[in-house]
Design a protein around this motif. Structure first.
Motif, PDB file in Angstrom:
ATOM      1  N   THR A   1       0.847  -1.195   0.000  1.00 12.99           N
ATOM      2  CA  THR A   1       0.000   0.000   0.000  1.00 12.99           C
ATOM      3  C   THR A   1       0.878   1.239   0.000  1.00 12.99           C
ATOM      4  OG1 THR A   1      -1.756  -1.149   1.185  1.00 12.99           O
ATOM      5  CG2 THR A   1      -1.789   1.253   1.231  1.00 12.99           C
ATOM      6  N   ASP A   2       0.714   2.086  -1.000  1.00 15.70           N
ATOM      7  CA  ASP A   2       1.544   3.286  -1.152  1.00 15.70           C
ATOM      8  C   ASP A   2       0.755   4.507  -0.692  1.00 15.70           C
ATOM      9  OD1 ASP A   2       3.479   5.088  -1.824  1.00 15.70           O
ATOM     10  OD2 ASP A   2       3.115   5.014  -3.989  1.00 15.70           O
ATOM     11  N   TYR A   3       0.922   4.858   0.586  1.00 18.67           N
ATOM     12  CA  TYR A   3       0.203   6.024   1.098  1.00 18.67           C
ATOM     13  C   TYR A   3       1.018   6.650   2.223  1.00 18.67           C
ATOM     14  CZ  TYR A   3      -3.201   9.063   3.294  1.00 18.67           C
ATOM     15  OH  TYR A   3      -3.822  10.164   3.827  1.00 18.67           O
ATOM     16  N   GLU A   4       1.121   7.966   2.191  1.00 23.44           N
ATOM     17  CA  GLU A   4       1.816   8.733   3.223  1.00 23.44           C
ATOM     18  C   GLU A   4       0.816   9.674   3.883  1.00 23.44           C
ATOM     19  OE1 GLU A   4       5.538   9.531   5.176  1.00 23.44           O
ATOM     20  OE2 GLU A   4       4.992   8.062   3.662  1.00 23.44           O
ATOM     21  N   PRO A   5       0.516   9.500   5.187  1.00 20.75           N
ATOM     22  CA  PRO A   5      -0.464  10.382   5.837  1.00 20.75           C
ATOM     23  C   PRO A   5       0.034  11.823   5.903  1.00 20.75           C
ATOM     24  CG  PRO A   5       0.015   8.428   7.180  1.00 20.75           C
ATOM     25  CD  PRO A   5       1.055   8.489   6.105  1.00 20.75           C
ATOM     26  N   PRO A   6      -0.873  12.800   5.908  1.00 21.75           N
ATOM     27  CA  PRO A   6      -0.466  14.201   6.058  1.00 21.75           C
ATOM     28  C   PRO A   6       0.128  14.431   7.448  1.00 21.75           C
ATOM     29  CG  PRO A   6      -2.849  14.001   6.168  1.00 21.75           C
ATOM     30  CD  PRO A   6      -2.325  12.654   5.767  1.00 21.75           C
ATOM     31  N   SER A   7       0.831  15.528   7.606  1.00 24.71           N
ATOM     32  CA  SER A   7       1.537  15.791   8.863  1.00 24.71           C
ATOM     33  C   SER A   7       0.909  16.909   9.681  1.00 24.71           C
ATOM     34  CB  SER A   7       2.996  16.147   8.565  1.00 24.71           C
ATOM     35  OG  SER A   7       3.063  17.276   7.705  1.00 24.71           O
ATOM     36  N   ASP A   8      -0.311  17.327   9.328  1.00 25.80           N
ATOM     37  CA  ASP A   8      -0.916  18.464  10.035  1.00 25.80           C
ATOM     38  C   ASP A   8      -2.310  18.118  10.559  1.00 25.80           C
ATOM     39  OD1 ASP A   8      -2.098  18.199   7.581  1.00 25.80           O
ATOM     40  OD2 ASP A   8      -2.020  20.329   7.059  1.00 25.80           O
TER      41      ASP A   8
ATOM     42  N   TYR B   1      -7.568   4.949   6.990  1.00 23.59           N
ATOM     43  CA  TYR B   1      -7.549   5.278   8.411  1.00 23.59           C
ATOM     44  C   TYR B   1      -8.958   5.626   8.865  1.00 23.59           C
ATOM     45  CZ  TYR B   1      -2.437   5.685   8.692  1.00 23.59           C
ATOM     46  OH  TYR B   1      -1.080   5.432   8.691  1.00 23.59           O
ATOM     47  N   GLY B   2      -9.339   5.145  10.035  1.00 23.12           N
ATOM     48  CA  GLY B   2     -10.548   5.581  10.682  1.00 23.12           C
ATOM     49  C   GLY B   2     -11.836   5.182   9.983  1.00 23.12           C
TER      50      GLY B   2
ATOM     51  N   LEU C   1      -0.276   7.562  14.584  1.00 25.58           N
ATOM     52  CA  LEU C   1      -0.118   8.832  13.861  1.00 25.58           C
ATOM     53  C   LEU C   1       0.551   9.885  14.741  1.00 25.58           C
ATOM     54  CD1 LEU C   1      -3.584   8.947  12.055  1.00 25.58           C
ATOM     55  CD2 LEU C   1      -1.341   8.771  10.939  1.00 25.58           C
ATOM     56  N   ALA C   2       0.176   9.944  16.015  1.00 27.68           N
ATOM     57  CA  ALA C   2       0.793  10.913  16.926  1.00 27.68           C
ATOM     58  C   ALA C   2       2.267  10.606  17.144  1.00 27.68           C
ATOM     59  CB  ALA C   2       0.043  10.928  18.255  1.00 27.68           C
TER      60      ALA C   2
ATOM     61  N   ASP D   1       4.264   9.368  15.065  1.00 27.11           N
ATOM     62  CA  ASP D   1       4.977   9.768  13.848  1.00 27.11           C
ATOM     63  C   ASP D   1       4.889  11.275  13.596  1.00 27.11           C
ATOM     64  OD1 ASP D   1       5.742   7.182  13.319  1.00 27.11           O
ATOM     65  OD2 ASP D   1       4.078   6.765  11.965  1.00 27.11           O
ATOM     66  N   ASP D   2       4.431  12.038  14.597  1.00 27.03           N
ATOM     67  CA  ASP D   2       4.325  13.501  14.498  1.00 27.03           C
ATOM     68  C   ASP D   2       3.410  13.946  13.366  1.00 27.03           C
ATOM     69  OD1 ASP D   2       6.019  13.973  16.673  1.00 27.03           O
ATOM     70  OD2 ASP D   2       7.803  13.844  15.408  1.00 27.03           O
ATOM     71  N   ARG D   3       2.338  13.196  13.168  1.00 27.33           N
ATOM     72  CA  ARG D   3       1.364  13.545  12.132  1.00 27.33           C
ATOM     73  C   ARG D   3       0.031  13.996  12.719  1.00 27.33           C
ATOM     74  NH1 ARG D   3       3.332  11.941   7.263  1.00 27.33           N
ATOM     75  NH2 ARG D   3       5.077  10.448   7.321  1.00 27.33           N
ATOM     76  N   LEU D   4      -0.155  13.787  14.017  1.00 32.27           N
ATOM     77  CA  LEU D   4      -1.431  14.107  14.652  1.00 32.27           C
ATOM     78  C   LEU D   4      -1.186  14.766  15.997  1.00 32.27           C
ATOM     79  CD1 LEU D   4      -4.586  13.746  14.936  1.00 32.27           C
ATOM     80  CD2 LEU D   4      -4.051  11.546  16.049  1.00 32.27           C
ATOM     81  N   SER D   5      -1.866  15.873  16.228  1.00 33.04           N
ATOM     82  CA  SER D   5      -1.898  16.485  17.551  1.00 33.04           C
ATOM     83  C   SER D   5      -3.292  16.295  18.130  1.00 33.04           C
ATOM     84  CB  SER D   5      -1.552  17.985  17.477  1.00 33.04           C
ATOM     85  OG  SER D   5      -2.486  18.677  16.662  1.00 33.04           O
TER      86      SER D   5
END
Length: 383
Positions: A178-185, A210-211, A235-236, A238-242
């Motif tokens: 699976t080729d997917y990179e989650p956003p970082s914001d 996701y989700g 996700l958190a 990996d610094d992608r979710l706050s």
């Protein structure tokens, strides 16, 4: 005229032309001096059962006994003799030559470990020339089986009615494409047992799977996505979710090094230390480009998708994954239920073995020397 055996030091010795008759031609026992061979109790019982031995003397100067008495005496003297005899006889009937693999039984030069009871060779091949086809570990229905180290063996389970079920246990990690990179914001609100991202980009679910969106026929809300605590913690980390505790706090919320710890703490509150083990496996699967989703409907921790392009064109999941501690011991009934269910829904049953203390939790293979998770795939087998 069939020869007679003599029990000495837990092996049965047979003279005469025994080497030519039993070892050279049919793979029974171990050769001694001359034409004499040594048989394990199970091998001797099988030859006695077939009528190839006329009897076995249980002591010096004792009269030879037949199959019934030898079987009962051996069951009293040898550990789990009855279930081992049943498996040995079944595999012999299927055309395999076998060697016992436990001291003081003869044979077993190719035994991979002392947990293996027999090694079965390729059909038609003898212990002298054959390659091992199945390393057989025999267990009764009510015994337990160590999960760690089981890979590479064939488990033969004898139930209370003396029927035998075979399982193949193999080692092998789950790898996806699976080729997917989650956003970082991403920003979300931490609830009791999940995180809601109110303005999630569409591809987070559509392409990353996701989700679960908050949807419905009467919905007037767009972009709201519910994440499981495992998804959110990954996700958190990996610094992608706050994350925050309220919608007001989430507005303009800067990323905090405690975001992942906050979600993990909530996960531990919800399900205890099991959460850490599930998180370690989830992160390993995502790092391997596989997509793990809850396996609740199947009684598992996860179901996995190896190649996700869009949720609209979602393939069938390929695996069911259960997360267990490395020192876990299976009951044969537990294994049978899991494997039968996975086969019934056209999936492969996999077990992820992790350390009980959680030291490897949250670490991906890139952060450790090798894979901290031992993978075990188990399926039904017909020898």
């Amino acid at each position: 005229m069939h020869p007679t055996g003599h029990l000495r030091d837990e092996t049965v010795r047979v003279g005469g032309d025994a080497r030519q008759r039993f070892y050279d031609g049919r793979g029974y026992g171990r050769p001694l001096d001359g034409d004499e061979i040594a048989l394990s109790r199970v091998e001797a019982a099988h030859l006695l059962f077939r009528g190839d031995l006329s009897g076995i003397a249980l002591a010096d100067d004792a009269d030879p006994v037949g199959f019934e008495r030898f079987f009962v005496a051996s069951a009293a003297a040898a550990d789990r003799f009855a279930v081992r005899f049943l498996v040995y006889s079944d595999l012999r009937d299927r055309g395999f030559y076998l060697s016992p693999a436990r001291d003081p039984w003869p044979g077993g030069r190719d035994a991979p470990s002392d947990a293996v009871d027999f090694v079965a060779y390729e059909r038609g091949e003898t212990p002298d020339t054959g390659n091992v086809k199945y390393p057989i570990q025999v267990v009764g229905e009510r015994e337990s089986v160590a999960a760690s180290g089981l890979a590479g063996r064939t488990l033969a389970v004898v139930d209370e009615e003396s029927d035998i079920t075979y399982f193949a246990a193999e080692r092998g990690a789950i790898e996806g494409s699976t080729d997917y990179e989650p956003p970082s914001d991403l920003t979300g609100v931490l609830l009791a047992d999940r995180v809601v991202v109110w303005d999630a980009p569409a591809d987070l679910h559509e392409h990353g799977f996701y989700g679960q969106p908050l949807t419905g026929r009467a919905a007037d809300v767009e972009g709201a996505l519910q994440l499981s605590l495992v998804e959110a913690a990954s996700l958190a980390a990996d610094d992608r979710l706050s994350v925050s505790a309220s919608v007001e706090d989430s507005a303009g919320n800067s990323r905090d090094s405690d975001d992942a710890a906050r979600v993990v703490a909530r996960g531990r509150d919800v399900e205890g230390e099991r959460f850490d083990r599930r998180l370690a496996v989830y992160e390993r699967l995502r790092a391997a480009d596989a997509v793990p989703k809850t396996g609740f409907k199947f009684g598992a921790d996860f179901r996995t998708y190896l190649d996700v392009e869009t949720v609209e064109d979602l393939p069938h999941s390929e695996h069911l994954v259960r997360v267990v501690e490395r020192d876990h011991r299976f009951s044969p009934r537990e294994l049978s239920l899991d494997v039968r269910l996975a086969g019934g829904v056209r999936k492969e049953m996999a077990f992820a073995l992790v350390e009980a203390d959680g030291e490897t939790v949250g670490e991906t293979p890139e952060k450790t020397d090798g894979d901290p998770i031992e993978w075990l795939s188990i399926d039904r087998l017909t020898p």
